[in-house]
Design an enzyme around this catalytic site. Sequence first.
Site, short mmCIF file in Angstrom:
data_model
loop_
_atom_site.label_atom_id
_atom_site.label_comp_id
_atom_site.label_asym_id
_atom_site.label_seq_id
_atom_site.Cartn_x
_atom_site.Cartn_y
_atom_site.Cartn_z
CE LYS A 77 16.32 -34.79 -37.90
NZ LYS A 77 16.60 -33.37 -37.78
N GLY A 78 13.23 -39.08 -34.26
CA GLY A 78 12.67 -39.21 -32.92
C GLY A 78 12.82 -40.57 -32.27
CE LYS A 135 0.64 -36.11 -28.27
NZ LYS A 135 0.75 -34.90 -29.10
CG PHE A 144 3.79 -30.60 -28.48
CD1 PHE A 144 3.51 -31.09 -29.75
CD2 PHE A 144 5.10 -30.27 -28.17
CE1 PHE A 144 4.51 -31.24 -30.69
CE2 PHE A 144 6.11 -30.41 -29.12
CZ PHE A 144 5.81 -30.90 -30.38
CB VAL A 145 5.13 -35.19 -24.73
CG1 VAL A 145 3.96 -35.24 -23.76
CG2 VAL A 145 4.89 -36.16 -25.89
CG ASP A 157 11.49 -32.35 -32.75
OD1 ASP A 157 10.67 -33.26 -32.98
OD2 ASP A 157 11.62 -31.37 -33.51
CD GLU A 217 7.55 -42.65 -35.46
OE1 GLU A 217 8.54 -42.27 -34.79
OE2 GLU A 217 6.90 -41.88 -36.18
CG ASP A 218 8.87 -40.16 -32.02
OD1 ASP A 218 7.97 -40.57 -32.78
OD2 ASP A 218 9.45 -39.07 -32.22
NE ARG A 278 15.08 -34.43 -33.09
CZ ARG A 278 13.92 -34.73 -33.68
NH1 ARG A 278 13.15 -35.68 -33.18
NH2 ARG A 278 13.53 -34.09 -34.76
CG ASP A 336 -0.32 -36.97 -32.77
OD1 ASP A 336 -1.11 -36.97 -31.83
OD2 ASP A 336 -0.06 -35.95 -33.44
P1 IMP Z 1 1.27 -38.89 -36.76
O1 IMP Z 1 1.53 -39.11 -38.19
O2 IMP Z 1 0.25 -37.82 -36.52
O3 IMP Z 1 0.97 -40.14 -35.95
O4 IMP Z 1 2.53 -38.17 -36.16
C1 IMP Z 1 3.65 -38.78 -35.81
C2 IMP Z 1 4.78 -37.80 -35.67
O5 IMP Z 1 4.38 -36.49 -35.20
C3 IMP Z 1 5.70 -38.32 -34.61
O6 IMP Z 1 6.64 -39.20 -35.16
C4 IMP Z 1 6.33 -37.05 -34.09
O7 IMP Z 1 7.43 -36.71 -34.87
C5 IMP Z 1 5.28 -35.99 -34.24
N1 IMP Z 1 4.55 -35.76 -32.97
C6 IMP Z 1 3.29 -36.09 -32.66
N2 IMP Z 1 2.96 -35.73 -31.43
C7 IMP Z 1 4.07 -35.15 -30.90
C8 IMP Z 1 4.36 -34.57 -29.61
O8 IMP Z 1 3.57 -34.52 -28.67
N3 IMP Z 1 5.64 -34.09 -29.46
C9 IMP Z 1 6.57 -34.11 -30.44
N4 IMP Z 1 6.33 -34.66 -31.66
C10 IMP Z 1 5.09 -35.17 -31.87
MG MG Z 2 8.80 -38.83 -35.46
#
Ligand code: IMP
Ligand code: MG
Length: 189
Positions: free
Chosen positions: A53-54, A141, A162-163, A169, A109-110, A175, A113
């Site tokens: 949903k982000g 990040k 963590f943001v 969220d 994507e939001d 959100r 990470d």
């Molecule tokens: P990845 O697969 O590790 O790149 O993670 C991506 C997902 O993790 C994002 O779409 C977010 O939903 C969640 N996420 C990663 N870092 C944060 C953060 O700092 N705050 C909130 N959600 C995060």
């Molecule tokens: Mg997400």
Amino acid sequence: MGKKTVNVAKKMKKETVRPLLTKGRIQKRIREMGRQIRRDFPDEPILLIGVLKGAVPFLADLARQIPGEVTFDFIAVSSYGKDTKSSGQVKLNKDLDSSIEGKTVLVVEDILDTGLTLQYLLRILQQRKPKHLRIAVLLDKVERRIANVHADYVGFVIPNEFVVGFGLDYAERYRNLPQVGILQLPAPE
Ligand code: IMP
Ligand code: MG
């Protein structure tokens, strides 16, 4: 002195959000990103795929900053590992409504990470033979990257914190914030 100390102690017990990116900075950057995307694909209809949903607030604002023909679709995924150490196992919870074959697709994507979620998504979307497949993220990040994924359009590179806000969220909350901040959890008792 006694009174002040009590107040500070009280504050630390509350969950707070420390400002990182203002509403104005985010909107300005999204305008630039929208123009850049259209410059890169001047004559093509662009299909935005929002990762629920982000990505919803970012997609809504970005879409309005890309001139010309733009359509949306949505996909939802979740990762198996509950903790912060992502297992890399991703599950598809909601698929797209329509085919992307031959289309110019931008995954929205939001945050990028570890990159494991996008790596999985790109793999399944690539198999469906889009004409172009690009990625736009509001936040990156960089330090946390595990998978070899990079975004074509990045709003802001942020530190390893963590943001929340602007779609991001903590337990489904925050959100709706129009800005992005660093979540400060209360110190344990
Ligand atoms: P990845 O697969 O590790 O790149 O993670 C991506 C997902 O993790 C994002 O779409 C977010 O939903 C969640 N996420 C990663 N870092 C944060 C953060 O700092 N705050 C909130 N959600 C995060
Ligand atoms: Mg997400």
